[in-house]
Enzyme design. Structure first.
Site, short mmCIF file in Angstrom:
data_model
loop_
_atom_site.label_atom_id
_atom_site.label_comp_id
_atom_site.label_asym_id
_atom_site.label_seq_id
_atom_site.Cartn_x
_atom_site.Cartn_y
_atom_site.Cartn_z
N ASP A 1 -0.16 5.23 1.27
CA ASP A 1 -0.47 6.25 2.30
C ASP A 1 -0.18 5.57 3.57
OD1 ASP A 1 -0.82 8.25 0.58
OD2 ASP A 1 -3.09 7.83 0.21
N ASP B 1 -3.24 12.31 -0.20
CA ASP B 1 -4.49 12.90 -0.37
C ASP B 1 -4.80 14.18 0.45
OD1 ASP B 1 -5.43 11.55 -2.74
OD2 ASP B 1 -6.42 9.74 -1.62
N ASP C 1 0.92 -1.04 0.01
CA ASP C 1 0.01 0.04 -0.02
C ASP C 1 0.67 1.29 -0.14
OD1 ASP C 1 -2.29 1.61 0.58
OD2 ASP C 1 -1.78 1.71 2.45
N ASP D 1 -1.78 -0.89 5.87
CA ASP D 1 -2.04 -0.46 7.21
C ASP D 1 -3.74 -0.30 7.17
OD1 ASP D 1 -3.03 2.74 6.93
OD2 ASP D 1 -1.85 1.96 5.23
N ASP E 1 -4.84 3.59 -3.20
CA ASP E 1 -6.05 4.56 -3.36
C ASP E 1 -5.61 5.90 -3.47
OD1 ASP E 1 -8.55 4.80 -4.23
OD2 ASP E 1 -9.68 4.44 -2.24
#
Length: 242
Positions: free
Chosen positions: A10, A19, A8, A179, A99
């Site tokens: 972030d 973001d 992942d 996470d 994402d």
């Protein structure tokens, strides 16, 4: 034996959320609150685009957004971990599933000299229009209702592994490092030969612990190794190849 390592981004590679770092560039608190108020009725990608559009209309440039992103730190030990993986390409294939979006991820990887470590990035695509406006396009569509409409990491992993097998790439194990809650779907799609590395105290760690107390929840078959620093992950991966 070669291992596939999926990250992942972030709060896994980056310390913080890319973001929201850019969203916080909307300095008008009333306007920011107005944009945030739409979160319940619009998906996250649309929300990000609302902020990006507001920033564009108020004269914030792509270069200024990139400069703000470059101030971000990476999680402790993550630079060392990624450099170790990059130094052993015959043993590891590195992929990101996030994402966030391609602009934010690529900006930070380049800032830390890590862009050549990653073989492939699955994320929402950022497009720079001729007038300088940035817009984000959803990663893909899927029919798994429990995941965000723009990304199901479980679907992405299944499709990716199938594609790799068709191309003749087979791995001894898959190691997933994450996470958040959207990393749980990825985790339950791994086998008992694989490894899941949830960041200590974050939502993925909590969801895995809850699933073990709740038989009705989907279970993680992979070996679970909780981590606080990227160097802990690196030590485990070293054991797997040496």
């Amino acid at each position: 034996h070669k291992h596939l390592v999926i990250f992942d981004f972030d709060n896994t590679i980056s310390e913080g959320n890319t973001d929201t770092v850019v969203m916080d560039m909307v300095t008008d608190e009333a306007e920011a609150a107005k944009l945030w108020s739409t979160e319940q009725t619009r998906n996250w990608t649309k929300l990000v685009n609302s902020f990006l559009n507001h920033l564009f209309e108020n004269g914030v440039t792509v270069q200024e957004m990139a400069a703000e992103l470059r101030k971000m730190q990476l999680v402790s030990g993550m630079v060392e971990l990624l450099k170790f993986l990059g130094e052993n390409p015959q043993k590891f294939k590195v992929v990101i599933m996030s994402d966030a979006n391609s602009f934010y991820i690529e900006t930070l990887l380049e800032e830390y000299g890590l862009e050549n470590v990653v073989s492939e990035i699955f994320t929402n695509k950022a497009l720079l229009e001729d007038n300088g406006r940035v817009c984000v396009i959803p990663c893909h569509s899927h029919d798994h209702e429990e995941c965000p409409v723009n990304m199901c990491k479980g679907v992405l992993i299944r499709e990716f592994i199938k594609r790799l097998k068709n191309e003749g790439e087979v791995f001894s194990s898959i190691c997933y490092v994450g996470d958040g809650s959207n990393d749980f779907c990825a985790s339950i799609n791994l086998s008992s030969d694989d490894f899941v590395f949830p960041r200590a105290g974050f939502m993925l760690d909590k969801m895995i612990r809850k699933s073990r107390r709740t038989p009705s929840m989907n279970q993680v078959d992979a070996e679970v190794i909780v981590w606080q620093s990227g160097t802990e992950i690196m030590e485990k991966l070293k054991q797997m190849i040496f």
